[in-house]
Design an enzyme around this catalytic site. Structure first.
Site, short mmCIF file in Angstrom:
data_model
loop_
_atom_site.label_atom_id
_atom_site.label_comp_id
_atom_site.label_asym_id
_atom_site.label_seq_id
_atom_site.Cartn_x
_atom_site.Cartn_y
_atom_site.Cartn_z
CE LYS A 11 -4.30 -2.02 2.23
NZ LYS A 11 -4.90 -2.00 3.68
CE1 TYR A 51 -9.82 -2.79 0.31
CE2 TYR A 51 -9.03 -1.02 -0.14
CZ TYR A 51 -8.09 -1.87 0.09
OH TYR A 51 -6.97 -2.29 0.90
CB THR A 93 -6.94 -5.11 9.82
OG1 THR A 93 -8.18 -6.74 8.86
CG2 THR A 93 -7.68 -4.58 8.32
NE ARG A 104 -2.84 -5.77 7.15
CZ ARG A 104 -3.73 -6.04 6.20
NH1 ARG A 104 -4.15 -6.72 7.62
NH2 ARG A 104 -4.24 -5.60 5.40
CG ASN A 114 -3.75 -1.92 6.78
OD1 ASN A 114 -3.28 -1.77 5.57
ND2 ASN A 114 -4.42 -2.95 7.56
CG HIS A 117 -5.47 -5.67 -0.48
ND1 HIS A 117 -6.97 -5.88 0.42
CD2 HIS A 117 -5.77 -6.95 -1.00
CE1 HIS A 117 -7.66 -6.13 0.07
NE2 HIS A 117 -6.71 -6.84 -1.45
CD GLU A 128 -9.31 -9.20 -3.48
OE1 GLU A 128 -9.85 -8.64 -2.99
OE2 GLU A 128 -8.28 -9.07 -3.18
N1 UDP Z 1 -9.72 -0.03 7.62
C1 UDP Z 1 -9.89 0.74 8.62
N2 UDP Z 1 -10.17 0.72 9.26
C2 UDP Z 1 -11.20 -0.11 9.66
C3 UDP Z 1 -10.97 -1.63 8.96
C4 UDP Z 1 -10.26 -1.45 7.99
O1 UDP Z 1 -9.80 2.04 7.69
O2 UDP Z 1 -11.58 -0.36 10.88
C5 UDP Z 1 -8.47 -0.54 6.89
C6 UDP Z 1 -7.09 -1.04 6.34
O3 UDP Z 1 -6.38 -0.40 5.63
C7 UDP Z 1 -7.69 -2.23 6.04
C8 UDP Z 1 -8.83 -2.07 4.45
O4 UDP Z 1 -9.88 -1.42 5.09
O5 UDP Z 1 -6.50 -3.31 5.25
C9 UDP Z 1 -10.10 -3.46 4.45
O6 UDP Z 1 -10.40 -4.00 5.38
P1 UDP Z 1 -10.80 -5.32 5.90
O7 UDP Z 1 -11.62 -5.24 7.17
O8 UDP Z 1 -11.14 -6.09 4.54
O9 UDP Z 1 -9.16 -5.37 6.24
P2 UDP Z 1 -8.27 -6.53 5.15
O10 UDP Z 1 -8.92 -7.78 5.09
O11 UDP Z 1 -6.85 -5.91 5.08
O12 UDP Z 1 -7.54 -7.13 7.02
MG MG Z 2 -10.66 -7.21 3.43
#
Ligand code: UDP
Ligand code: MG
Length: 143
Positions: A11, A51, A93, A104, A114, A117, A128
């Site tokens: 990212k 997203y 996450t 992370r 973070n 992805h 994707e």
């Molecule tokens: N994200 C955020 N706030 C939150 C949860 C997620 O900004 O409370 C962002 C973060 O960059 C995350 C992305 O949204 O990686 C997608 O969220 P997801 O729940 O799919 O998490 P991931 O699959 O990336 O662990």
């Molecule tokens: Mg996700």
């Protein structure tokens, strides 16, 4: 475990800090083959499309602004159990909750910024991969 492909994105926060090389090294050392990769700068509309599943979430606008704020590196990764193995290597996450040694935990700045992805399952991974890469680019038989 079956041979799988998954999509990773280094990212903008990580690319900006010069972490592309270190993260690629960790991925290769963990046994992933890089099928293909490229540096991209998503528009806000492209980030919203990628997203889309999070469209109703309170963080959607901030997330898509951040993802479109600068270059990212998208990679198609292949190995046995690639989807789950990448999720393990990434960590939770929220970097504060991520297991020690995960990408992370090492490099995530916040729950939003973070570092990486990874696709979350066998239904989303091929979709994707196809979002970022053409048939010609994603060589071979797997999604
Ligand atoms: N994200 C955020 N706030 C939150 C949860 C997620 O900004 O409370 C962002 C973060 O960059 C995350 C992305 O949204 O990686 C997608 O969220 P997801 O729940 O799919 O998490 P991931 O699959 O990336 O662990
Ligand atoms: Mg996700």
């Amino acid at each position: 475990m079956a041979l799988e492909r998954t999509l990773a994105i280094i990212k903008p926060d990580a690319v900006e800090r010069g972490l592309t090389g270190p993260i690629v090294q960790i991925l290769e050392e963990a046994g992933f083959t890089i099928v293909t990769l490229k540096k991209v700068c998503l528009t806000k509309a492209q980030a919203q499309s990628f997203y889309d599943v999070h469209r109703e979430r309170p963080f959607f606008d901030s997330l898509t602004s951040y993802i479109s704020s600068g270059p990212s590196v998208a990679l198609v990764l292949e190995r046995d159990g690639a989807i789950e193995e990448l999720r393990q290597l990434m960590g939770a996450t929220d970097p504060a909750q991520a297991a020690p040694g995960t990408i992370r935990a090492r490099w995530g700045e916040s729950i939003e910024r973070n570092a990486i992805h990874g696709s979350d399952g066998p239904e989303t991974a091929p979709v994707e991969v196809a979002f970022f890469f053409s048939d010609l680019e994603r060589m071979g038989r797997l999604g």
